[in-house]
Scaffold this active site. Structure first.
Site, PDB file in Angstrom:
ATOM      1  N   HIS A 152       5.886  -0.216  -5.077  1.00 14.15           N
ATOM      2  CA  HIS A 152       6.628  -1.270  -4.384  1.00 14.15           C
ATOM      3  C   HIS A 152       7.812  -0.687  -3.626  1.00 14.15           C
ATOM      4  O   HIS A 152       8.107   0.501  -3.707  1.00 14.15           O
ATOM      5  CB  HIS A 152       7.101  -2.343  -5.366  1.00 14.15           C
ATOM      6  CG  HIS A 152       8.032  -1.850  -6.441  1.00 14.15           C
ATOM      7  ND1 HIS A 152       9.316  -1.418  -6.201  1.00 14.15           N
ATOM      8  CD2 HIS A 152       7.848  -1.726  -7.787  1.00 14.15           C
ATOM      9  CE1 HIS A 152       9.886  -1.057  -7.325  1.00 14.15           C
ATOM     10  NE2 HIS A 152       9.024  -1.223  -8.307  1.00 14.15           N
ATOM     11  N   CYS A 200       7.630   2.040 -12.506  1.00 18.45           N
ATOM     12  CA  CYS A 200       6.837   1.967 -11.290  1.00 18.45           C
ATOM     13  C   CYS A 200       7.053   3.199 -10.416  1.00 18.45           C
ATOM     14  O   CYS A 200       7.868   4.066 -10.713  1.00 18.45           O
ATOM     15  CB  CYS A 200       7.199   0.708 -10.503  1.00 18.45           C
ATOM     16  SG  CYS A 200       6.980  -0.830 -11.427  1.00 18.45           S
TER      17      CYS A 200
END
Length: 405
Positions: free
Chosen positions: A146, A154
């Site tokens: 992202h 992430c």
């Protein structure tokens, strides 16, 4: 009415993450924002369609996310490389929810995993845990690639980067690609890197990932990835038609295609030779560093022993050893040597000589006693200093005194 393909891009609200602000407010429609002209021209120059299939590779240690795209001959070539803004944890796979560890392994990304309304600008879910992770009892959720440059497990990119990455995936899905692979590695799996990390607790896991890495290096085609016997297998062709690969069950009889098997065998032989050389180099370097550390420790120990012996001699000689004093003389520093000698013990002071009584005899009597005529007073002579002793008065030669008479 929207088509099924269009419905695949409907945002999954459960995948949305909160807490970050969009940075590229000038982009009117970020979901459909076209790729930059420079990338489109690069694709055309490399015999790639804007809608041809893609794959991605992630390298933690190098901090890199690569986009590979299919050419007209079916092979893939590197089209873009991005510096990862942040990734969480350390080298090694993710094990459980909340360990803030970014995953490693092979992950399929389907259109339903794309999140155009992510609170982290744009994102796609990596699909963790996959069948391999589940076979090992691993769990976790919302593991993304992202934007917003903020990570808690992430792989986070800048908003500008994820706008392009999202565009590559969007166009590939529009071209008919069913899913694309994200291959997440701890580092580039070269003999040197593997030798450097040979003692890591995850080394066997990385050796398994390396098989898929190596076969892609040979074919420049994404490996067909399956899981059986709780391990990854790559490009296996079952000997029985329609045989299934199940993550926790025995692998069905299968093998590599003959051409790939031959190329892979030669590749592995050369790789293993280079790995052995790299290990020998690192072990030799480690041995040198260990020997140097031991020599340094031994020298420090001997120095400490000499210092302790010197201090003992100084204490035995009343604060300074005779050899130490002689050494100062020999270096041409006698003053320092004298200063370094022990200070002799103080002795009782000798009794002071008796002070003679102050003479009060008049000057004329003193002169008679000395058989010297008393000179007349001289008005021009300077007055004696008040409080001065006879010795402190200025003295004049006798011939000057007699000449005034």
């Amino acid at each position: 009415m929207m088509s099924i393909r269009t419905l695949r891009f409907v945002p999954l609200l459960l995948l949305g993450l909160t807490g970050c602000q969009d940075a590229l407010d000038s982009v009117a429609n970020k979901v459909e924002h076209p790729l930059p002209a420079k990338l489109v021209n690069k694709m055309k120059a490399n015999d790639m369609s804007t809608r041809s299939p893609i794959m991605m590779r992630i390298f933690k240690e190098e901090g890199t996310l690569e986009i590979w795209k299919q050419k007209g001959n079916g092979r893939f070539d590197l089209i873009a490389s991005y510096e990862i803004c942040k990734w969480s944890g350390k080298l090694g796979p993710k094990f459980k929810e909340g360990d803030r560890q970014a995953p490693e392994g092979y992950y399929r990304i389907y259109p339903s995993q794309m999140n155009p309304r992510s609170s982290y600008y744009l994102s796609f879910n990596m699909g963790y845990p996959n069948s391999y992770d589940r076979a090992h009892g691993r769990n976790g959720s919302n593991l993304m690639v992202h934007g917003a440059c903020s990570s808690a497990g992430c792989y986070s990119m800048t908003d500008e980067q994820v706008l392009e990455i999202y565009g590559f995936a969007r166009d590939a899905f529009k071209g008919g690609q069913e899913y694309f692979m994200v291959e997440a590695f701890p580092f580039r799996m070269t003999p040197e890197n593997m030798a450097r990390h040979r003692d890591n607790e995850h080394f066997e896991f990385w050796k398994m990932l390396k098989a898929g890495y190596d076969q892609f290096e040979l074919t420049k085609r994404p490996a067909k990835v399956e899981v059986c016997e709780r391990r990854y297998v790559f490009n296996q062709v079952p000997q029985i038609e329609n045989a299934a690969f199940r993550s926790t069950e025995a692998c069905p009889p299968a093998s590599l295609p003959p051409s790939l098997a031959s190329a892979y065998s030669g590749y592995e032989k050369t790789w293993n030779q280079n790995f052995a050389k790299a290990v020998a180099k690192y072990e030799n370097d480690d041995a040198k560093q260990l020997a140097a550390a031991q020599a340094k420790a031994e020298a420090e120990q001997k120095r400490a022993e000499r210092e302790a012996a010197r201090e003992a001699k100084i204490a035995a000689n009343g604060g300074q050893s005779a050899p130490a004093v002689l050494s100062l003389f020999s270096t041409g520093n006698p003053l320092k040597a004298l200063a370094a000698q022990p200070t002799p013990a103080p002795q009782s002071a000798a009794p002071a000589a008796p002070v003679a009584a102050e003479t009060t005899m008049p000057a004329d009597q003193m002169a008679v006693a000395a058989d010297v005529p008393v000179p007349a007073a001289n008005p021009l002579a300077p007055a004696p200093v008040v409080g001065a002793t006879a010795d402190s008065q200025p003295k004049k030669p006798l011939w000057k005194i007699w000449s005034r008479n």
